[in-house]
Scaffold this motif. Structure first.
Motif, PDB file in Angstrom:
ATOM      1  N   PHE A   1       2.250  -5.698  -3.980  1.00 17.03           N
ATOM      2  CA  PHE A   1       2.163  -4.725  -3.303  1.00 17.03           C
ATOM      3  C   PHE A   1       2.093  -4.366  -2.575  1.00 17.03           C
ATOM      4  CE2 PHE A   1       1.557  -4.639  -8.390  1.00 17.03           C
ATOM      5  CZ  PHE A   1       3.062  -4.503  -8.105  1.00 17.03           C
ATOM      6  N   LEU A   2       1.101  -5.243  -1.773  1.00 16.27           N
ATOM      7  CA  LEU A   2       0.246  -4.846  -0.593  1.00 16.27           C
ATOM      8  C   LEU A   2       0.562  -6.351   0.187  1.00 16.27           C
ATOM      9  CD1 LEU A   2      -3.490  -3.582  -1.797  1.00 16.27           C
ATOM     10  CD2 LEU A   2      -1.269  -2.099  -1.255  1.00 16.27           C
ATOM     11  N   PRO A   3       1.936  -6.769   0.909  1.00 18.77           N
ATOM     12  CA  PRO A   3       2.437  -7.846   1.819  1.00 18.77           C
ATOM     13  C   PRO A   3       1.779  -7.928   2.960  1.00 18.77           C
ATOM     14  CG  PRO A   3       4.278  -5.944   0.871  1.00 18.77           C
ATOM     15  CD  PRO A   3       3.188  -5.254   0.102  1.00 18.77           C
ATOM     16  N   ASN A   4       2.071  -6.146   3.568  1.00 14.67           N
ATOM     17  CA  ASN A   4       1.654  -6.478   5.071  1.00 14.67           C
ATOM     18  C   ASN A   4      -0.149  -6.217   5.088  1.00 14.67           C
ATOM     19  OD1 ASN A   4       4.001  -6.594   5.301  1.00 14.67           O
ATOM     20  ND2 ASN A   4       4.460  -3.769   5.019  1.00 14.67           N
ATOM     21  N   SER A   5      -0.732  -6.344   3.890  1.00 16.99           N
ATOM     22  CA  SER A   5      -1.931  -5.997   4.040  1.00 16.99           C
ATOM     23  C   SER A   5      -2.995  -7.090   4.684  1.00 16.99           C
ATOM     24  CB  SER A   5      -2.538  -5.096   3.541  1.00 16.99           C
ATOM     25  OG  SER A   5      -2.650  -3.760   3.360  1.00 16.99           O
TER      26      SER A   5
ATOM     27  N   VAL B   1      -2.223  -8.853  -6.513  1.00 15.91           N
ATOM     28  CA  VAL B   1      -1.732  -7.926  -6.296  1.00 15.91           C
ATOM     29  C   VAL B   1      -1.114  -7.622  -4.916  1.00 15.91           C
ATOM     30  CG1 VAL B   1      -3.130  -5.364  -5.517  1.00 15.91           C
ATOM     31  CG2 VAL B   1      -3.008  -6.134  -7.917  1.00 15.91           C
ATOM     32  N   LYS B   2      -1.741  -8.789  -3.604  1.00 13.92           N
ATOM     33  CA  LYS B   2      -2.265  -8.544  -2.235  1.00 13.92           C
ATOM     34  C   LYS B   2      -0.463  -8.873  -2.401  1.00 13.92           C
ATOM     35  CE  LYS B   2      -5.640 -10.901  -1.102  1.00 13.92           C
ATOM     36  NZ  LYS B   2      -6.581 -11.032  -0.894  1.00 13.92           N
ATOM     37  N   LYS B   3      -0.506 -10.574  -2.509  1.00 14.77           N
ATOM     38  CA  LYS B   3       1.513 -10.818  -2.786  1.00 14.77           C
ATOM     39  C   LYS B   3       3.295  -9.578  -2.721  1.00 14.77           C
ATOM     40  CE  LYS B   3       4.591 -14.774  -4.226  1.00 14.77           C
ATOM     41  NZ  LYS B   3       4.659 -15.817  -5.513  1.00 14.77           N
TER      42      LYS B   3
ATOM     43  N   PRO C   1      15.390  -7.259   5.284  1.00 13.00           N
ATOM     44  CA  PRO C   1      14.400  -6.218   5.449  1.00 13.00           C
ATOM     45  C   PRO C   1      13.037  -6.408   5.659  1.00 13.00           C
ATOM     46  CG  PRO C   1      15.234  -6.609   3.001  1.00 13.00           C
ATOM     47  CD  PRO C   1      16.245  -7.344   3.701  1.00 13.00           C
ATOM     48  N   LYS C   2      12.116  -5.968   6.020  1.00 15.39           N
ATOM     49  CA  LYS C   2      11.113  -5.357   6.139  1.00 15.39           C
ATOM     50  C   LYS C   2      10.397  -5.566   4.491  1.00 15.39           C
ATOM     51  CE  LYS C   2      10.766  -3.568  10.396  1.00 15.39           C
ATOM     52  NZ  LYS C   2      10.046  -2.072  11.642  1.00 15.39           N
ATOM     53  N   LEU C   3       9.609  -5.785   4.283  1.00 14.68           N
ATOM     54  CA  LEU C   3       8.809  -5.694   2.677  1.00 14.68           C
ATOM     55  C   LEU C   3       7.316  -4.395   3.397  1.00 14.68           C
ATOM     56  CD1 LEU C   3       7.553  -8.848   2.130  1.00 14.68           C
ATOM     57  CD2 LEU C   3       8.702  -7.869   1.340  1.00 14.68           C
TER      58      LEU C   3
END
Length: 66
Positions: A62-66, A58-60, A2-4
Motif C-alpha cells: 500500500f505504501l511502496p514509495n515510502s 502495508v509498506k510493501k 508502470p510506476k507503483l
C-alpha cells in the motif's frame, strides 16, 4: 513497467516513523460516541504501532514509495 502508486486510502490511514514502523489511529472514534463508554473513548485516543509483519505488508503493498 508502470510506476507503483501509493494507495490513497492507505495515505490517510498510516504513517511511517523514522525507524520504518507503521503507525495507525484506533478505529471506532469517527461517530456514535454517545453509545461508547467514557473508558472506551479515552482508550481510543492517540496512535498505535502495527505488528511487524502487518506493517511490512502495508509498506510493501500500500505504501511502496515510502
Amino acid at each position: 513497467m508502470p510506476k507503483l502508486k501509493t494507495k490513497s486510502g492507505a495515505k490517510k490511514r498510516f504513517k511511517l516513523t523514522g525507524t520504518g514502523k507503521v503507525v495507525y489511529a484506533h478505529r471506532g472514534k469517527r461517530h456514535g460516541m454517545i453509545k461508547r463508554t467514557n473508558k472506551q473513548i479515552r482508550n481510543l485516543r492517540g496512535t498505535n504501532v502495527l505488528f511487524k509483519t502487518d506493517g511490512d505488508n502495508v509498506k510493501k503493498f500500500f505504501l511502496p514509495n515510502s
